[in-house]
Design an enzyme around this catalytic site. Structure first.
Site, PDB file in Angstrom:
ATOM      1  N   LYS A 149     -64.531 -23.894   6.520  1.00  0.00           N
ATOM      2  CA  LYS A 149     -65.222 -25.162   6.277  1.00  0.00           C
ATOM      3  C   LYS A 149     -64.501 -25.969   5.192  1.00  0.00           C
ATOM      4  CE  LYS A 149     -67.790 -24.722   9.600  1.00  0.00           C
ATOM      5  NZ  LYS A 149     -67.909 -25.723  10.664  1.00  0.00           N
TER       6      LYS A 149
ATOM      7  N   TYR B  24     -66.073 -17.858   6.833  1.00  0.00           N
ATOM      8  CA  TYR B  24     -66.722 -19.115   7.230  1.00  0.00           C
ATOM      9  C   TYR B  24     -66.450 -20.209   6.198  1.00  0.00           C
ATOM     10  CZ  TYR B  24     -70.452 -22.367   8.637  1.00  0.00           C
ATOM     11  OH  TYR B  24     -71.163 -23.481   9.025  1.00  0.00           O
TER      12      TYR B  24
END
Ligand code: NAD
Length: 258
Positions: free
Chosen positions: A159, A155
């Site tokens: 990002k 994740y």
């Protein structure tokens, strides 16, 4: 007749995307609401149309090229132009120790969050070059300011990648009058936990002592989707005309604590 200004919001059926679509409609944009869940999208479209504003649902998976090409054509055919893109759809995916995180789980997070963001912009930009506009990518404090969510390696990488994409494209697209910025939220009260799968947290959690109430500005309360939507409207419109390639952290100071 072409609408005055047109915005596309991905992941618009819930959470930040839904709030951004509602706020952009209120600000005068005709809005294309893109996502995978028809019922959710239709409900938000109804809500916008009830207020006399223009909206349409676009069913597509952001990582699928053909579906995104078709959705983009449908939007531009219907509303005549494209001025604002909010690349918001994303998943938390699996958070797990690196040796336990499977290649399929890694690929899934990359596909939705990174390939999906690329695909959204890749298909949108040809429609924006003649008029200019604004692209807003919804990144996170994870991977840009904090690295403390246990097991969130995939994740965080997506990002961080989204912020790099915003900065790289801000330069590439400036010549067309297209601005590209990244919003980096901290904890926001949405449904994102429904697509979060955490394994073996005890192996990856960092033993930090958090101060009382971890979000300074709001006595520890998470932000709301509406807080983020107000920032989306600002970055979409002309009041942010000199801002491009910029991360804006919207976390109530949460990310400064770690
Ligand atoms: N909620 C938070 O605390 C928080 C914090 C930082 C960043 N974010 C980011 O905000 C964005 C929105 O998340 P949210 O919190 O509103 O969660 P959410 O789960 O409510 O919204 C995400 C939306 O994206 C859609 N979506 C997921 N995969 C898709 C795909 N492949 N194709 C099309 N649509 C897809 C989902 O159906 C959903 O409607 C995400 O990019 C997330 O990483 C959220």
């Amino acid at each position: 007749m072409a609408a005055a200004k047109v915005a596309l919001v991905t992941g618009a059926g819930s959470g930040i995307g839904r709030a951004a679509a509602l706020a952009l409609a209120k600000d005068g944009y005709a809005v294309g609401l893109l996502g995978r869940t028809k019922d959710e999208l239709d409900a938000v479209v109804d809500e916008i149309q009830k207020d006399g504003c223009k909206a349409m649902a676009l069913l597509a998976d952001i990582s699928e090229e053909n579906e995104m090409a078709a959705a983009m054509s449908e939007l531009v055919d219907q509303f005549g132009r494209l001025d604002v893109v909010v690349a918001n759809a994303g998943i938390n995916g699996v958070w797990a120790p690196i040796e336990d995180l499977t290649p399929a789980e890694w690929d899934q997070t990359m596909n939705v969050n990174l390939r999906g963001t690329y695909m959204t912009i890749h298909k949108a930009v040809p429609h924006m070059k003649s008029n200019g506009g604004s692209i807003v990518i919804v990144s996170s404090i994870n991977g840009t300011r904090t690295f403390t969510s246990p097991g969130a390696t995939a994740y965080s990488v997506t990002k961080a990648g989204q912020l790099a994409m915003a900065q790289q494209l801000a330069l590439e697209l400036a010549r067309y009058g297209i601005r590209v910025n990244a919003i980096c939220p901290g904890a926001i009260d949405t449904e994102i936990d429904d697509n979060t799968h955490i394994r073996s947290k005890e192996e990856t959690a960092i033993p930090v002592e958090w101060p009382q109430g971890d979000i300074p500005i709001s006595n520890g309360e998470a932000g709301t989707s509406e807080d983020v939507a107000d920032l989306v409207v600002f970055l979409a419109g002309s009041k942010s005309r000199h801002i491009t390639g910029t991360p804006v952290w919207i976390d109530g100071g949460q990310g400064l604590l770690v």
